[in-house]
Design a protein around this motif. Structure first.
Motif, PDB file in Angstrom:
ATOM      1  N   ASN A  71     -44.273  19.639 -35.404  1.00  0.00           N
ATOM      2  CA  ASN A  71     -44.017  19.506 -36.842  1.00  0.00           C
ATOM      3  C   ASN A  71     -42.867  20.390 -37.317  1.00  0.00           C
ATOM      4  O   ASN A  71     -42.641  20.517 -38.509  1.00  0.00           O
ATOM      5  CB  ASN A  71     -45.291  19.836 -37.623  1.00  0.00           C
ATOM      6  N   ARG A 114     -33.612  22.086 -39.146  1.00  0.00           N
ATOM      7  CA  ARG A 114     -32.824  22.322 -40.356  1.00  0.00           C
ATOM      8  C   ARG A 114     -33.505  23.277 -41.325  1.00  0.00           C
ATOM      9  O   ARG A 114     -32.874  23.800 -42.230  1.00  0.00           O
ATOM     10  CB  ARG A 114     -32.560  20.997 -41.085  1.00  0.00           C
ATOM     11  N   GLN A 134     -41.257  25.328 -40.719  1.00  0.00           N
ATOM     12  CA  GLN A 134     -41.994  24.153 -41.186  1.00  0.00           C
ATOM     13  C   GLN A 134     -43.227  23.950 -40.320  1.00  0.00           C
ATOM     14  O   GLN A 134     -43.169  24.124 -39.105  1.00  0.00           O
ATOM     15  CB  GLN A 134     -41.097  22.909 -41.113  1.00  0.00           C
ATOM     16  N   GLY A 135     -44.325  23.589 -40.953  1.00  0.00           N
ATOM     17  CA  GLY A 135     -45.526  23.357 -40.168  1.00  0.00           C
ATOM     18  C   GLY A 135     -46.622  22.706 -40.986  1.00  0.00           C
ATOM     19  O   GLY A 135     -46.452  22.410 -42.179  1.00  0.00           O
ATOM     20  N   VAL A 136     -47.749  22.483 -40.302  1.00  0.00           N
ATOM     21  CA  VAL A 136     -48.929  21.878 -40.921  1.00  0.00           C
ATOM     22  C   VAL A 136     -50.095  22.825 -40.663  1.00  0.00           C
ATOM     23  O   VAL A 136     -50.330  23.213 -39.516  1.00  0.00           O
ATOM     24  CB  VAL A 136     -49.215  20.486 -40.328  1.00  0.00           C
ATOM     25  N   ALA A 138     -48.963  20.404 -45.288  1.00  0.00           N
ATOM     26  CA  ALA A 138     -47.624  20.487 -44.687  1.00  0.00           C
ATOM     27  C   ALA A 138     -46.739  21.307 -45.606  1.00  0.00           C
ATOM     28  O   ALA A 138     -46.755  21.118 -46.829  1.00  0.00           O
ATOM     29  CB  ALA A 138     -47.043  19.081 -44.496  1.00  0.00           C
ATOM     30  N   ILE A 139     -45.984  22.218 -45.030  1.00  0.00           N
ATOM     31  CA  ILE A 139     -45.107  23.080 -45.825  1.00  0.00           C
ATOM     32  C   ILE A 139     -43.740  23.139 -45.162  1.00  0.00           C
ATOM     33  O   ILE A 139     -43.640  23.318 -43.943  1.00  0.00           O
ATOM     34  CB  ILE A 139     -45.670  24.520 -45.924  1.00  0.00           C
ATOM     35  N   THR A 140     -42.702  23.003 -45.961  1.00  0.00           N
ATOM     36  CA  THR A 140     -41.349  23.256 -45.486  1.00  0.00           C
ATOM     37  C   THR A 140     -40.806  24.480 -46.211  1.00  0.00           C
ATOM     38  O   THR A 140     -40.753  24.492 -47.450  1.00  0.00           O
ATOM     39  CB  THR A 140     -40.407  22.066 -45.754  1.00  0.00           C
ATOM     40  N   ARG A 184     -37.538  25.929 -46.704  1.00  0.00           N
ATOM     41  CA  ARG A 184     -36.165  25.511 -46.446  1.00  0.00           C
ATOM     42  C   ARG A 184     -35.283  26.704 -46.085  1.00  0.00           C
ATOM     43  O   ARG A 184     -34.369  26.605 -45.280  1.00  0.00           O
ATOM     44  CB  ARG A 184     -35.599  24.814 -47.687  1.00  0.00           C
TER      45      ARG A 184
END
Lengths: 406, 362
Positions: A233, A237, A241-243, A254-256, A258
């Protein structure tokens, strides 16, 4: 009242299972009159794939079949019978579009290929959507959505990354992708017909359509001979990021992150230590802290907490929770339509939200052969004697012959 | 079948303005450009695409950096506007969709956002994975014992573009026939929530959650390691006898495997047989057996392998694009039967050059 774009367009729909019916559901939602043609000997398998226990006429009481065949009419015709074929060609003279997702050789075997249809209706638009298209050395391969996903290249991109195992998408992903493309093909062919007067033969290979959704992987393969890397996941870029598991039964978020700034703000909101070692283990450290912080959190609260702070987050909505999602409810995305054999349930509204024409589902999926009389008598002008003959010879029917499981 | 005579491209002369610059708008506009539309892409201020994505999504488009007044003139002259900015972004740039449509009713505007134009989440930020999660497909993807897994690439974003392309040409056809376009509000969440196969309606009707089934929905609908990679089978009930015939295992004649109502109780045993059978064979052997015996069998192939695929070559699937790093081969026309124009990459042009050609529409 603004008109829907495809009002006045009539479609003879030979499709079955999911890819084709998904396409023709869109056409119906956009205003077309869709006539679903099934044989009493070869009906749409979806009708009987998941029979409800103890129900009479299970082929008329399938939620799976219903959701993808709303707003259509049902005509039964055994196309392998000479009278069925003849009647179908009469129907074609009244249609703008014929669409099918048989195996590549079936329509020609029924002697209903493009050249035959064009004799009945010179400007007919035929959309064929076999898995691998009508030509080429792989045209005889048989496949459903998950196989299309493998053969398109997409499955090679998906995996947890630590075991080298490709993972299939949890739905028959190739089907609705091909179906959407087929609906687009119909509109493009109608535009061309309006300009030139000419029909079209659309040869759509489901595998090719799905490959168009991973174009950059072909750029990497052709320019640098790259083979896909499974990243689970994660996303190169993003900063991270993960779940992450939340409280409740199999609930995840789920979280990004950035940027590093996203991480610092998320850490503050979730009361975790923002300091990182500053080496390649940073992402693992972030994962372990978020895992610990979210394990006892309510997924909806955590989702909104982060999203309101402008941090991209999304609940992994499961197939029950999604029907109670506050946003989808506020958007009136789920609709309930009366059905003569089933209790009401939440069905998805059309996703092409034309804000003025405001398309909405109108009617449940047709019962088997429900519109035989409408179409044979009303549209084709057949008389009682002829309809009785079709019934007597088993060309039309009110129920599938010998339905079993599957 | 004889080839039809050369024909005009279906969207010849149709003006498309692409705004926002992400994958959803860029992918939709790529299809429209390929089918002949004159696509003008308003370049975003920051790079929204990776270099590889740009090679795939930008060929055949004119790219511009318009001043605000030029942007308004472009929007007024366009037939179709496709944009993937957040709700309100168009209006903030002086391009209020309702006002543009009131001034010229045939105009088609397609907006792609994570959650749609309104509702409580409309302003929330999103990425490919968060959109994929909110659409429900992710809850079904991955191993049951592990975390849900996002499908590879940027599928949520590409799905947005796919639907935008379809909605744009459908609404444009409506405008040709009825004289009026529309403003299409596409939500990535809704697109995915509406394609949950049988699991969506099952959750709605029965109130039962469907769990991630990894690579095996059941033994005859699964993905297995084979001698040189991975291959899969998806057999419907009517195809199970042919599959069993391939396995040539006398035990499979027994009722516990033959009877579709009994078989699920022996799925592990059947899976073991399939593991063994697939493990002994190569992808090429398996594909050939599947085609010959009409059993739905597939193999996990990579883009590199597909670039050498004979069927795709014969069907002319790939376009070529010249790049500073060499010639890229990319997926071309999504289907055969309508004219398609492969494009090349080009440097940005002055917006005034486009406006000189885009006379106001009546």
């Amino acid at each position: 009242m603004k008109r829907l774009p495809l009002e006045g367009i009539r479609v003879a729909d030979l499709t079955m299972m999911w890819a084709g019916p998904y396409a023709t559901r869109i056409l119906a939602e956009m205003g077309a009159e869709v006539i679903k043609v099934e044989s009493p000997r070869a009906w749409d398998n979806l009708r009987t794939l998941i029979p409800l226990p103890g129900v009479e006429e299970p082929w008329n009481a399938s939620y799976y079949f219903n959701d993808y065949n709303r707003d259509k009419k049902s005509l039964t015709l055994d196309l392998a019978h000479p009278l069925g074929r003849e009647t179908f060609l009469q129907l074609v003279t009244h249609c703008d579009v014929v669409i099918e997702n048989y195996r590549a050789d079936v329509l020609d075997n029924l002697q209903l290929g493009y050249d035959v249809l064009r004799e009945a209706r010179p400007d007919i638009i035929l959309v064929s959507m076999a898995g691998y298209g009508k030509t080429g050395p792989e045209r005889d391969y048989v496949g459903f959505g998950p196989i299309i996903e493998q053969m398109s290249g997409l499955a090679s991109l998906t995996g947890y990354g630590d075991d080298g195992v490709p993972i299939k998408t949890g739905i028959s992903y190739g089907d609705p992708v091909a179906g959407t493309a087929a609906a687009a093909a119909v509109a493009l062919a109608l535009i061309r017909r309006r300009r030139t007067g000419r029909g079209a033969f659309i040869d759509l290979a489901q595998r090719e359509v799905l490959s168009t959704l991973i174009g950059e992987a072909f750029v990497a393969a052709s320019l640098r001979s790259e083979t896909p890397v499974h990243r689970g996941n994660r996303e190169p870029r993003a900063f991270a990021q993960g779940v992450y598991r939340c409280a409740g039964q199999d609930q995840w978020l789920a979280i990004t992150l950035r940027t590093r700034d996203d991480w610092h703000r998320a850490a503050a909101l979730l009361a975790v230590d923002p300091a990182l070692p500053g080496d390649p283990t940073d992402h693992d450290v972030i994962d372990s802290r978020l895992t610990a912080a979210l394990a006892s959190r309510d997924p909806q609260e955590a989702f909104e907490l982060l999203a309101r702070a402008d941090i991209p987050a999304g609940r992994v909505l499961d197939t029950v929770v999604i029907h109670d999602d506050p946003h989808l409810l506020a958007r009136r995305f789920w609709v309930e339509l009366p059905h003569p054999r089933m209790h009401p349930w939440k069905q998805p509204r059309t996703t092409w939200r034309l804000r003025q024409a405001d398309p909405a589902p109108r009617r449940h999926a047709p019962l088997f052969g429900e519109h035989n009389d409408d179409i044979l008598r009303g549209l084709l002008g057949l008389d009682d004697a002829r309809i009785a003959q079709l019934r007597r010879e088993g060309v039309i029917g009110d129920a599938p012959i010998n339905p079993g499981v599957g | 079948m004889e080839a039809p005579a050369p024909e005009p491209l279906p969207l010849e002369g149709v003006r498309v303005l692409e705004l926002g610059g992400g994958i959803p708008a860029a992918f939709a506009a790529r299809w429209l450009a390929g089918f002949g539309a004159d696509v003008v892409r308003v370049e975003p201020e920051d790079d929204r695409l990776t270099p590889d994505e740009a090679v795939y999504l930008l060929p055949g488009k004119r790219r511009v950096h318009p001043a605000p007044s030029e942007l308004l003139a472009l929007a007024r002259a366009a037939d179709i506007i496709i944009e993937d900015g957040p709700p309100g972004a168009l209006a903030a740039r002086g391009l209020d969709p309702a006002a543009l449509r009131a001034a010229r009713p045939p105009l088609v505007i397609v907006s792609i956002t994570p959650y749609g134009q309104d509702g409580p989440y409309a302003a929330f930020p999103a990425t490919n994975i968060t959109a994929f999660a909110m659409g429900g497909i992710m809850s079904l993807t991955g191993m049951h014992q592990r975390e849900p897994l996002v499908t590879g690439g940027s599928q949520a974003l590409y799905l947005g573009g796919l639907h935008a392309a379809g909605a744009a040409v459908t609404a444009f056809f409506g405008a040709l026939v009825h004289g009026e376009g529309d403003w299409v509000d596409l939500s990535l969440q809704e697109i995915m929530a509406g394609m949950l196969e049988l699991y969506g309606p099952r959750g709605a009707y029965e109130g039962a959650v469907s769990v991630r089934s990894g690579n095996h929905v059941r033994a005859v609908w699964g993905l297995y390691p084979c001698a040189d990679g991975f291959a899969g089978v998806c057999a419907l009930e009517r195809q199970v006898p042919a599959l069993f015939a391939l396995l040539a295992d006398p035990e499979l004649d027994e009722p516990r495997f033959r009877d579709p109502l009994e078989r699920p109780n022996h799925d592990d045993e059947l899976q073991a047989k399939l593991y063994a059978w697939f493990g002994d064979r190569t992808k090429a052997e398996l594909l050939e057996l599947g085609a010959r015996h009409r059993v739905p069998i597939g193999a996990v192939v990579t883009p590199r392998e597909l670039l050498e695929n004979a069927s795709l070559s014969e069907r002319g699937f790939f376009d070529t694009v010249e790049t500073p790093a060499g010639t890229a081969r990319i997926p071309g026309r999504p289907f055969l039967g309508l004219g398609w124009r492969p494009g090349q990459l080009a440097e940005p042009v002055p917006a005034a050059a486009v406006l000189a050609e885009w006379s106001p529409r009546p």
